[in-house]
Design a protein around this motif. Structure first.
Motif, PDB file in Angstrom:
ATOM      1  N   LEU A  26     -38.354-112.389  -1.964  1.00  0.00           N
ATOM      2  CA  LEU A  26     -39.547-113.235  -2.074  1.00  0.00           C
ATOM      3  C   LEU A  26     -39.317-114.557  -1.359  1.00  0.00           C
ATOM      4  O   LEU A  26     -38.272-115.187  -1.524  1.00  0.00           O
ATOM      5  CB  LEU A  26     -39.884-113.526  -3.536  1.00  0.00           C
ATOM      6  CG  LEU A  26     -40.345-112.355  -4.390  1.00  0.00           C
ATOM      7  CD1 LEU A  26     -40.451-112.801  -5.843  1.00  0.00           C
ATOM      8  CD2 LEU A  26     -41.675-111.831  -3.899  1.00  0.00           C
ATOM      9  N   TYR A  27     -40.311-114.974  -0.595  1.00  0.00           N
ATOM     10  CA  TYR A  27     -40.272-116.230   0.137  1.00  0.00           C
ATOM     11  C   TYR A  27     -41.314-117.191  -0.415  1.00  0.00           C
ATOM     12  O   TYR A  27     -42.334-116.761  -0.942  1.00  0.00           O
ATOM     13  CB  TYR A  27     -40.627-115.990   1.611  1.00  0.00           C
ATOM     14  CG  TYR A  27     -39.643-115.171   2.384  1.00  0.00           C
ATOM     15  CD1 TYR A  27     -38.651-115.790   3.133  1.00  0.00           C
ATOM     16  CD2 TYR A  27     -39.714-113.791   2.385  1.00  0.00           C
ATOM     17  CE1 TYR A  27     -37.749-115.036   3.875  1.00  0.00           C
ATOM     18  CE2 TYR A  27     -38.819-113.030   3.114  1.00  0.00           C
ATOM     19  CZ  TYR A  27     -37.835-113.657   3.861  1.00  0.00           C
ATOM     20  OH  TYR A  27     -36.948-112.911   4.576  1.00  0.00           O
ATOM     21  N   PHE A  41     -36.787-103.034 -14.452  1.00  0.00           N
ATOM     22  CA  PHE A  41     -37.204-101.682 -14.083  1.00  0.00           C
ATOM     23  C   PHE A  41     -37.982-101.119 -15.264  1.00  0.00           C
ATOM     24  O   PHE A  41     -37.451-100.979 -16.366  1.00  0.00           O
ATOM     25  CB  PHE A  41     -35.969-100.826 -13.779  1.00  0.00           C
ATOM     26  CG  PHE A  41     -36.289 -99.401 -13.467  1.00  0.00           C
ATOM     27  CD1 PHE A  41     -37.029 -99.065 -12.351  1.00  0.00           C
ATOM     28  CD2 PHE A  41     -35.839 -98.394 -14.293  1.00  0.00           C
ATOM     29  CE1 PHE A  41     -37.314 -97.733 -12.057  1.00  0.00           C
ATOM     30  CE2 PHE A  41     -36.110 -97.056 -14.018  1.00  0.00           C
ATOM     31  CZ  PHE A  41     -36.854 -96.738 -12.887  1.00  0.00           C
ATOM     32  N   ASP A  42     -39.243-100.840 -15.076  1.00  0.00           N
ATOM     33  CA  ASP A  42     -40.130-100.358 -16.139  1.00  0.00           C
ATOM     34  C   ASP A  42     -40.082 -98.828 -16.172  1.00  0.00           C
ATOM     35  O   ASP A  42     -40.998 -98.143 -15.731  1.00  0.00           O
ATOM     36  CB  ASP A  42     -41.544-100.876 -15.879  1.00  0.00           C
ATOM     37  CG  ASP A  42     -42.529-100.514 -16.967  1.00  0.00           C
ATOM     38  OD1 ASP A  42     -42.114 -99.968 -18.004  1.00  0.00           O
ATOM     39  OD2 ASP A  42     -43.728-100.775 -16.762  1.00  0.00           O
ATOM     40  N   PHE A  49     -48.157-100.282 -13.768  1.00  0.00           N
ATOM     41  CA  PHE A  49     -48.080-100.591 -12.337  1.00  0.00           C
ATOM     42  C   PHE A  49     -47.501 -99.452 -11.503  1.00  0.00           C
ATOM     43  O   PHE A  49     -47.573 -99.477 -10.281  1.00  0.00           O
ATOM     44  CB  PHE A  49     -47.242-101.841 -12.089  1.00  0.00           C
ATOM     45  CG  PHE A  49     -47.817-103.104 -12.667  1.00  0.00           C
ATOM     46  CD1 PHE A  49     -49.180-103.337 -12.692  1.00  0.00           C
ATOM     47  CD2 PHE A  49     -46.982-104.081 -13.191  1.00  0.00           C
ATOM     48  CE1 PHE A  49     -49.715-104.508 -13.214  1.00  0.00           C
ATOM     49  CE2 PHE A  49     -47.494-105.261 -13.719  1.00  0.00           C
ATOM     50  CZ  PHE A  49     -48.864-105.470 -13.728  1.00  0.00           C
ATOM     51  N   GLY A  50     -46.877 -98.465 -12.124  1.00  0.00           N
ATOM     52  CA  GLY A  50     -46.280 -97.354 -11.396  1.00  0.00           C
ATOM     53  C   GLY A  50     -47.351 -96.490 -10.736  1.00  0.00           C
ATOM     54  O   GLY A  50     -48.492 -96.419 -11.194  1.00  0.00           O
ATOM     55  N   GLN A  51     -46.959 -95.816  -9.651  1.00  0.00           N
ATOM     56  CA  GLN A  51     -47.878 -94.932  -8.930  1.00  0.00           C
ATOM     57  C   GLN A  51     -47.178 -93.632  -8.572  1.00  0.00           C
ATOM     58  O   GLN A  51     -45.979 -93.626  -8.297  1.00  0.00           O
ATOM     59  CB  GLN A  51     -48.377 -95.597  -7.650  1.00  0.00           C
ATOM     60  CG  GLN A  51     -49.211 -96.831  -7.891  1.00  0.00           C
ATOM     61  CD  GLN A  51     -49.682 -97.458  -6.592  1.00  0.00           C
ATOM     62  OE1 GLN A  51     -49.290 -97.054  -5.503  1.00  0.00           O
ATOM     63  NE2 GLN A  51     -50.547 -98.447  -6.703  1.00  0.00           N
ATOM     64  N   ASP A  52     -47.933 -92.570  -8.557  1.00  0.00           N
ATOM     65  CA  ASP A  52     -47.417 -91.253  -8.154  1.00  0.00           C
ATOM     66  C   ASP A  52     -46.173 -90.849  -8.940  1.00  0.00           C
ATOM     67  O   ASP A  52     -45.240 -90.275  -8.379  1.00  0.00           O
ATOM     68  CB  ASP A  52     -47.128 -91.228  -6.653  1.00  0.00           C
ATOM     69  CG  ASP A  52     -48.356 -91.531  -5.818  1.00  0.00           C
ATOM     70  OD1 ASP A  52     -49.462 -91.096  -6.211  1.00  0.00           O
ATOM     71  OD2 ASP A  52     -48.224 -92.211  -4.777  1.00  0.00           O
ATOM     72  N   PRO A  56     -42.249 -98.619 -11.838  1.00  0.00           N
ATOM     73  CA  PRO A  56     -42.252 -99.845 -11.044  1.00  0.00           C
ATOM     74  C   PRO A  56     -41.121-100.802 -11.403  1.00  0.00           C
ATOM     75  O   PRO A  56     -40.517-100.715 -12.476  1.00  0.00           O
ATOM     76  CB  PRO A  56     -43.587-100.480 -11.413  1.00  0.00           C
ATOM     77  CG  PRO A  56     -43.761-100.091 -12.838  1.00  0.00           C
ATOM     78  CD  PRO A  56     -43.212 -98.687 -12.925  1.00  0.00           C
ATOM     79  N   LEU A  57     -40.854-101.727 -10.505  1.00  0.00           N
ATOM     80  CA  LEU A  57     -40.010-102.878 -10.759  1.00  0.00           C
ATOM     81  C   LEU A  57     -40.985-104.035 -10.981  1.00  0.00           C
ATOM     82  O   LEU A  57     -41.813-104.327 -10.120  1.00  0.00           O
ATOM     83  CB  LEU A  57     -39.110-103.167  -9.557  1.00  0.00           C
ATOM     84  CG  LEU A  57     -38.100-104.284  -9.700  1.00  0.00           C
ATOM     85  CD1 LEU A  57     -37.089-103.950 -10.792  1.00  0.00           C
ATOM     86  CD2 LEU A  57     -37.397-104.521  -8.381  1.00  0.00           C
ATOM     87  N   VAL A  58     -40.922-104.656 -12.138  1.00  0.00           N
ATOM     88  CA  VAL A  58     -41.865-105.722 -12.500  1.00  0.00           C
ATOM     89  C   VAL A  58     -41.138-107.068 -12.445  1.00  0.00           C
ATOM     90  O   VAL A  58     -40.112-107.246 -13.104  1.00  0.00           O
ATOM     91  CB  VAL A  58     -42.456-105.496 -13.908  1.00  0.00           C
ATOM     92  CG1 VAL A  58     -43.413-106.617 -14.284  1.00  0.00           C
ATOM     93  CG2 VAL A  58     -43.149-104.140 -13.983  1.00  0.00           C
ATOM     94  N   ALA A  59     -41.668-107.990 -11.661  1.00  0.00           N
ATOM     95  CA  ALA A  59     -41.072-109.327 -11.516  1.00  0.00           C
ATOM     96  C   ALA A  59     -42.029-110.386 -12.027  1.00  0.00           C
ATOM     97  O   ALA A  59     -43.233-110.315 -11.787  1.00  0.00           O
ATOM     98  CB  ALA A  59     -40.733-109.590 -10.054  1.00  0.00           C
TER      99      ALA A  59
END
Length: 64
Positions: A26-27, A41-42, A49-52, A56-59
């Motif tokens: 992240l910038y 890691f969820d 937020f996960g797909q397919d 997801p990784l949630v920040a």
């Protein structure tokens, strides 16, 4: 004290002892500078937020 632009680094490990550094994750952007935060890691996709079928990784982080 003067703070410069902060970035979130990115590293991975399979044993929590040896680490492989990856490109910056992240910038700072038009919203401001990035400070503290955390990522998880969820595994069960409780965030939705996960797909397919991929978890997801949630920040969550703070901007100035």
């Amino acid at each position: 004290m003067v703070w410069g632009p902060m970035h979130w680094g990115h590293a991975v490990s399979t044993d929590m002892h040896h680490w492989e550094h990856k490109p910056i994750a992240l910038y700072p952007d038009e919203h401001g500078l990035i400070f503290s935060g955390s990522a998880v890691f969820d595994k069960n996709n409780t965030s939705g937020f996960g797909q397919d079928g991929k978890a997801p990784l949630v920040a969550v982080y703070t901007y100035t």
